[in-house]
Design an enzyme around this catalytic site. Structure first.
Site, PDB file in Angstrom:
ATOM      1  CG  ASP A 107       5.428  -5.800 -10.323  1.00  0.00           C
ATOM      2  OD1 ASP A 107       5.714  -6.650  -9.196  1.00  0.00           O
ATOM      3  OD2 ASP A 107       5.267  -4.566  -9.878  1.00  0.00           O
ATOM      4  CG  HIS A 108       3.366  -7.030  -6.441  1.00  0.00           C
ATOM      5  ND1 HIS A 108       4.304  -6.234  -6.851  1.00  0.00           N
ATOM      6  CD2 HIS A 108       3.617  -7.245  -5.152  1.00  0.00           C
ATOM      7  CE1 HIS A 108       5.193  -6.126  -5.626  1.00  0.00           C
ATOM      8  NE2 HIS A 108       4.893  -6.879  -4.773  1.00  0.00           N
ATOM      9  CD  GLU A 180       3.366  -2.269  -6.057  1.00  0.00           C
ATOM     10  OE1 GLU A 180       3.635  -3.617  -5.627  1.00  0.00           O
ATOM     11  OE2 GLU A 180       4.233  -1.665  -6.376  1.00  0.00           O
ATOM     12  CG  HIS A 224       4.674  -2.574  -2.269  1.00  0.00           C
ATOM     13  ND1 HIS A 224       3.739  -3.667  -1.967  1.00  0.00           N
ATOM     14  CD2 HIS A 224       5.596  -3.300  -2.818  1.00  0.00           C
ATOM     15  CE1 HIS A 224       4.196  -4.724  -2.167  1.00  0.00           C
ATOM     16  NE2 HIS A 224       5.380  -4.584  -2.762  1.00  0.00           N
ATOM     17  CG  HIS A 263       8.676  -6.905  -3.747  1.00  0.00           C
ATOM     18  ND1 HIS A 263       7.431  -7.361  -3.804  1.00  0.00           N
ATOM     19  CD2 HIS A 263       9.396  -7.156  -4.747  1.00  0.00           C
ATOM     20  CE1 HIS A 263       7.451  -8.535  -4.779  1.00  0.00           C
ATOM     21  NE2 HIS A 263       8.890  -8.417  -5.399  1.00  0.00           N
ATOM     22  CG  ASN A 285      10.225  -5.257  -7.652  1.00  0.00           C
ATOM     23  OD1 ASN A 285      10.847  -6.025  -8.174  1.00  0.00           O
ATOM     24  ND2 ASN A 285       8.960  -5.565  -7.223  1.00  0.00           N
ATOM     25  CB  THR A 288       8.327   5.138  -6.086  1.00  0.00           C
ATOM     26  OG1 THR A 288       7.343   4.018  -5.727  1.00  0.00           O
ATOM     27  CG2 THR A 288       7.486   6.397  -5.692  1.00  0.00           C
TER      28      THR A 288
HETATM   29 ZN    ZN Z   1       5.694  -7.091  -2.941  1.00  0.00          ZN
END
Ligand code: ZN
Length: 400
Positions: A107-108, A180, A224, A263, A285, A288
């Protein structure tokens, strides 16, 4: 249109199979949920959900998730890499038993986290030298904090290193709101929360010269994490403008030349998700909502069994009754998993992924959900053995 089961194998997929999967998703307007996992338990919940929903799934690990996977007590500077590799190894060990395709993704990764990215690429290169494929299927770079030219230049540099191993690259351009993994965009000007078609095309232009295996996370008012509804307006129809612009620039025969990623979709309506998917979003994505589901499974269990969870011995059934079967982690973690499985399946429904893949048997054999087939070879062998020993017994009796 070919069935996905006929063109993509089960287990962890890499290279051309990943491209085939996303091509199929884009052409058939469905998207694959990418669920953040921080443990073998949450990863297994995703695999189970995919098996039950008859769908492909993306398991992704963030930098923080990697550190957690290593163990929060260990402060090694390479911890996030070690933990991310460990999660990938776990998924690689078990995925084949579930009979559905799995994309392993990181991820990120902001600029300050590039050493983590470098570590995972090194692991990919080592794995590739042994097995002819990378460890991960796909990685994400998020240089959206940097000026566009620098963002794109860094992506180009990494993509060149990834292309010989056929690793998918996901990148982000434009500002996604919220907070995030340490990047905070909570107070940004709302107009900046929308990426322009020109920005998206600039990425396409630079990366397509290296290879076709990339996707773009463009901001369209998404945030996010959790947010209060009404703060920003989600505009997934803007994604259609990116496709139109790229189609015009490329004189492409495809109506959706670009692979897009969504996202910050927690709290979006089903209609907004559908609009995003129709406009070329192939991956969404999920973090949460599955975090909540995992916790909620445990919350409900604790509420129901509260009186059995206050000590090792003694509950409403008697002062000397043991409570082991209530506090065994396999019992309460399983409750969290069951709840998460259901929530991942909800996402698969929303993204129209459910039913897209007919699971292969899986090596350990899951209960068959489809039409019953004839007895398995094991059953036939057992029956043969029984008949064989009966015959031996009969011969023994007759020859006495
Ligand atoms: Zn993102």
């Amino acid at each position: 249109m070919a069935s996905l089961s006929d063109i993509v194998p089960s287990g962890v997929i890499t290279g051309d199979d990943v491209l085939t999967l996303f091509e199929h998703a884009r052409a058939n307007s469905y998207a694959i949920p990418a669920v953040n996992c921080t443990s073998s338990s949450t990863a297994n919940a995703c695999l189970e959900a995919a098996r039950k929903a008859k769908a492909p799934v993306i398991i992704q690990v963030s930098n923080g998730g990697g550190s957690f996977m290593l163990g929060k007590g260990c402060k090694d500077p390479d911890g996030a890499t070690a933990g991310s590799v460990a999660l990938a190894m776990h998924v690689r060990s078990v995925a084949k038993y579930y009979g559905i395709p799995v994309v392993l993704h990181s991820d990120h990764c902001a600029k300050k986290l590039l050493p983590w990215f470098d570590g995972m690429l090194k692991a990919d290169e080592e794995y590739f030298s042994k097995f002819g494929e990378p460890l991960f299927s796909s990685h994400m770079l998020d240089l959206s904090e940097e000026p566009d030219e620098e963002n794109i230049a860094i992506c180009v540099e990494y993509f060149k290193r990834m292309a010989p191993m056929k690793i998918w690259l996901e990148m982000e351009i434009g500002i996604t709101g919220g907070e995030e993994d340490g990047v905070n965009n909570e107070n940004v000007d709302p107009e900046k929360l929308y990426t322009s078609p020109e920005q998206v095309y600039a990425v396409y232009d630079a990366l397509s010269k290296i290879g076709p295996m990339f996707s773009i996370a463009a901001a369209f008012g998404n945030v996010h994490g959790v947010y209060k509804p009404g703060n920003v307006k989600l505009s997934p129809e803007r994604l259609g403008k990116h496709q139109e612009y790229a189609k015009k620039m490329l004189s492409s025969s495809l109506s959706k030349p670009i692979y897009l990623v969504m996202h910050g979709g927690s709290g979006s309506t089903d209609a907004e998700i559908r609009t995003a998917v129709v406009n070329g979003v192939v991956k969404m994505n999920i973090d949460t909502d599955t975090q909540w589901a995992y916790w909620d499974g445990l919350r409900v269990y604790e509420k129901e069994k509260h009186a059995y969870l206050q000590g090792q011995i003694g509950n409403p059934d008697g002062p000397d009754k043991p409570n082991k079967k209530f506090y065994d982690p396999r019992v309460w973690i399983r409750k969290a998993e069951e709840s998460m499985v259901k929530r991942v399946m909800v996402s698969m429904d929303k993204l129209s992924t459910t039913g897209k893949y007919e699971p292969t048997e899986g090596e350990a054999g899951f209960p068959q959900t489809g039409t019953p087939k004839g007895p398995s070879p094991v059953v036939l062998m057992a029956a043969g053995a029984v008949l064989g020993s009966a015959a031996t017994l009969l011969i023994k009796v007759l020859t006495k």
